[in-house]
Write a protein that holds these residues in place. Structure first.
Motif, PDB file in Angstrom:
ATOM      1  N   SER A  38       0.574  -1.148   0.143  1.00 26.51           N
ATOM      2  CA  SER A  38       0.134   0.099  -0.036  1.00 26.51           C
ATOM      3  C   SER A  38       0.830   1.275  -0.169  1.00 26.51           C
ATOM      4  CB  SER A  38      -1.086   0.199   1.268  1.00 26.51           C
ATOM      5  OG  SER A  38      -0.101  -0.028   2.431  1.00 26.51           O
ATOM      6  N   ASN A  39       2.008   1.226   0.608  1.00 30.63           N
ATOM      7  CA  ASN A  39       2.755   2.499   0.687  1.00 30.63           C
ATOM      8  C   ASN A  39       3.487   2.718  -0.595  1.00 30.63           C
ATOM      9  OD1 ASN A  39       2.611   2.829   3.365  1.00 30.63           O
ATOM     10  ND2 ASN A  39       4.232   1.687   4.030  1.00 30.63           N
ATOM     11  N   ALA A  40       3.804   1.537  -1.227  1.00 27.30           N
ATOM     12  CA  ALA A  40       4.516   1.731  -2.750  1.00 27.30           C
ATOM     13  C   ALA A  40       3.540   2.232  -3.519  1.00 27.30           C
ATOM     14  CB  ALA A  40       4.824   0.340  -3.137  1.00 27.30           C
ATOM     15  N   VAL A  41       2.304   1.970  -3.473  1.00 25.37           N
ATOM     16  CA  VAL A  41       1.079   2.444  -4.390  1.00 25.37           C
ATOM     17  C   VAL A  41       1.069   3.981  -4.124  1.00 25.37           C
ATOM     18  CG1 VAL A  41      -1.453   2.098  -5.130  1.00 25.37           C
ATOM     19  CG2 VAL A  41       0.248  -0.106  -4.878  1.00 25.37           C
ATOM     20  N   GLU A  42       0.882   4.211  -2.983  1.00 25.94           N
ATOM     21  CA  GLU A  42       0.818   5.594  -2.602  1.00 25.94           C
ATOM     22  C   GLU A  42       2.047   6.451  -3.339  1.00 25.94           C
ATOM     23  OE1 GLU A  42      -0.689   8.015   1.517  1.00 25.94           O
ATOM     24  OE2 GLU A  42       0.325   6.179   1.502  1.00 25.94           O
ATOM     25  N   PHE A  43       3.136   5.953  -2.865  1.00 21.77           N
ATOM     26  CA  PHE A  43       4.352   6.773  -3.520  1.00 21.77           C
ATOM     27  C   PHE A  43       4.114   6.868  -5.099  1.00 21.77           C
ATOM     28  CE2 PHE A  43       6.861   6.150   0.478  1.00 21.77           C
ATOM     29  CZ  PHE A  43       7.124   7.311   0.732  1.00 21.77           C
ATOM     30  N   ALA A  44       3.862   5.852  -5.558  1.00 20.21           N
ATOM     31  CA  ALA A  44       3.645   5.717  -7.164  1.00 20.21           C
ATOM     32  C   ALA A  44       2.683   6.846  -7.670  1.00 20.21           C
ATOM     33  CB  ALA A  44       3.435   4.277  -7.635  1.00 20.21           C
ATOM     34  N   LEU A  45       1.322   6.644  -6.825  1.00 18.37           N
ATOM     35  CA  LEU A  45       0.480   7.501  -7.602  1.00 18.37           C
ATOM     36  C   LEU A  45       0.907   9.212  -7.221  1.00 18.37           C
ATOM     37  CD1 LEU A  45      -2.169   7.557  -8.916  1.00 18.37           C
ATOM     38  CD2 LEU A  45      -3.364   7.440  -6.689  1.00 18.37           C
ATOM     39  N   ALA A  46       1.531   9.462  -6.127  1.00 15.86           N
ATOM     40  CA  ALA A  46       2.141  10.777  -5.610  1.00 15.86           C
ATOM     41  C   ALA A  46       3.177  11.330  -6.758  1.00 15.86           C
ATOM     42  CB  ALA A  46       2.491  10.762  -4.264  1.00 15.86           C
ATOM     43  N   GLU A  47       4.066  10.321  -7.059  1.00 18.46           N
ATOM     44  CA  GLU A  47       5.387  10.795  -7.939  1.00 18.46           C
ATOM     45  C   GLU A  47       4.496  10.956  -9.219  1.00 18.46           C
ATOM     46  OE1 GLU A  47       8.197  11.391  -7.726  1.00 18.46           O
ATOM     47  OE2 GLU A  47       9.261  10.467  -6.137  1.00 18.46           O
ATOM     48  N   MET A  48       3.364  10.202  -9.677  1.00 18.55           N
ATOM     49  CA  MET A  48       2.988  10.327 -11.138  1.00 18.55           C
ATOM     50  C   MET A  48       2.113  11.825 -11.171  1.00 18.55           C
ATOM     51  SD  MET A  48       2.046   6.812 -12.885  1.00 18.55           S
ATOM     52  CE  MET A  48       1.462   5.970 -11.412  1.00 18.55           C
TER      53      MET A  48
END
Length: 389
Positions: free
Chosen positions: A190-200
């Motif tokens: 869940s943390n990785a998905v959150e970072f991914a969406l934030a970076e995009m």
């Protein structure tokens, strides 16, 4: 022994393929919930939403999701709420510096209360697992035939019949394995998905390119399936770049040499606790060009014929570790992360709330988190509303 059982019965390609229906059901359920927020124009906490979805996938794989107990039933969401709180507290304590590690003579005093607090959390987990295990032991033959044998069924059989080895396998091992998989497999994804969406959101051209790729491969009149993932090279490059900049376990898991050795001119005594700073390695300017920039394209450059696959073969890129102690759940993590992210980006556009600024700062710990939760508004983008159900 525990690793062998886990990989063979749960995390092998065959095992993961057998439980695809769990992953698909829970991701579709998450998309359906998010569609409700999109219809109302409500902001959502992305980390919370994905945590519940991933937790439900993991618990469904482990013990079937719905558990009957004497005084009623506990469904996956009820179990999920309890685990959601516990996992956060456990990972916080796991990463907290303990004075007793530096001054062993103080260990018996437990000055910071870390042992006491972890003991209390263990008791809470024991209560949950005891109910689940008791239910499994009392399960009827009809239910077993209908649902088939899951991972917990197999572990209980090993515990009762000693199928694996002469090494004693106890109910404590069963609980430890359940805790290990739940804690390691939920918060990290869940943390990785959150970072991914934030970076995009911070680099909109990346999000647009991923969505264009999804439209070409999946189409706006269809939903994402796992078999699409291998046909999405730019999405997979984006995930690799997220794990480079924001490795979910920045210091990896602790290692301990079985004999005294010398590394880089330094003597490391037998039994030392060693941490590998993957976070620093991934941002080293001697290794990476523009290391602080989010550029998925770096993982699509074949000029030097280099391939960072996350399997620990290249020590410049090791988000899952390397060697004998490499993460046992790499295949599961990669499937869940890619499937979650592809479904989120294919089904919705994402925007910040009016007047809000994007914060990409990190909260350092044994598990890397965003310092501020990502709260954004989903906007439905598929042609047919039925595709959300």
């Amino acid at each position: 022994m525990l690793r062998r059982i886990c990989v063979r019965e749960l995390l092998s390609p065959t095992g993961l393929a057998a439980v695809y229906h769990h992953r698909r059901r829970q991701i579709r359920s998450a998309i359906r919930r998010l569609y409700g927020h999109a219809a109302a124009g409500d902001p959502v906490n992305v980390g919370d939403q994905i945590f519940v979805a991933v937790l439900n996938v993991v618990t469904s794989m482990l013990w079937g999701g719905t558990v009957e107990v004497e005084n009623g039933s506990i469904d996956d969401l009820q179990v999920g709420r309890q685990f959601r709180e516990l996992v956060g507290e456990i990972t916080l304590l796991l990463g907290k510096p303990n004075l007793s590690d530096f001054f062993p003579g103080l260990e018996r005093f437990d000055l910071q209360g870390i042992v006491r607090k972890m003991g209390a959390l263990r008791e809470k987990l024991d209560e949950i697992y005891d109910k689940i295990i008791e239910s499994k032991r009392k399960g009827s033959e009809v239910e077993e035939e209908k649902a088939g044998e899951d991972f917990l069924d197999h572990m209980l059989k090993v515990e009762e019949e000693g199928l694996e080895t002469n090494i004693p396998f106890t109910i404590t091992h069963v609980k430890a394995m359940l805790m290990e998989i739940v804690v390691a497999g939920t918060d990290t994804t869940s943390n990785a998905v959150e970072f991914a969406l934030a970076e995009m959101l911070n680099r909109v051209e990346t999000m647009k390119r991923v969505q264009d790729e999804l439209e070409n491969v999946v189409g706006k009149h269809n939903i994402v399936e796992e078999y699409h993932i291998d046909k999405l090279p730019y999405l997979n490059a984006t995930i690799k770049e997220v794990l480079r900049l924001h490795p979910t376990v920045p210091l990896l898991v602790p290692h301990r040499p079985s004999s005294t050795c010398t590394i880089g001119g330094y003597m490391v005594p037998e039994g030392s606790r060693v941490f590998i700073n993957a976070w620093a390695i991934h941002r080293d300017p001697a290794i990476w060009k523009e290391p602080l920039e989010f550029k998925p394209e770096r993982f699509m450059n074949t000029v030097h014929e280099r391939k960072w696959d996350g399997n620990g073969n290249d020590f410049n890129y090791l988000p899952f570790g390397s060697g004998r102690r490499i993460c046992a759940g790499i295949a599961m993590a990669e499937k869940m992360l890619a499937y979650c992210l592809a479904s989120l980006l294919h089904s919705f556009d994402w925007k910040l709330e009016e007047g809000k600024k994007l914060d990409l700062s990190e909260k350092f710990g044994i598990v890397l988190k965003k310092a501020e939760p990502l709260v954004v508004i989903p906007v439905a983008r598929l042609s047919n509303p039925d595709l959300y159900y």
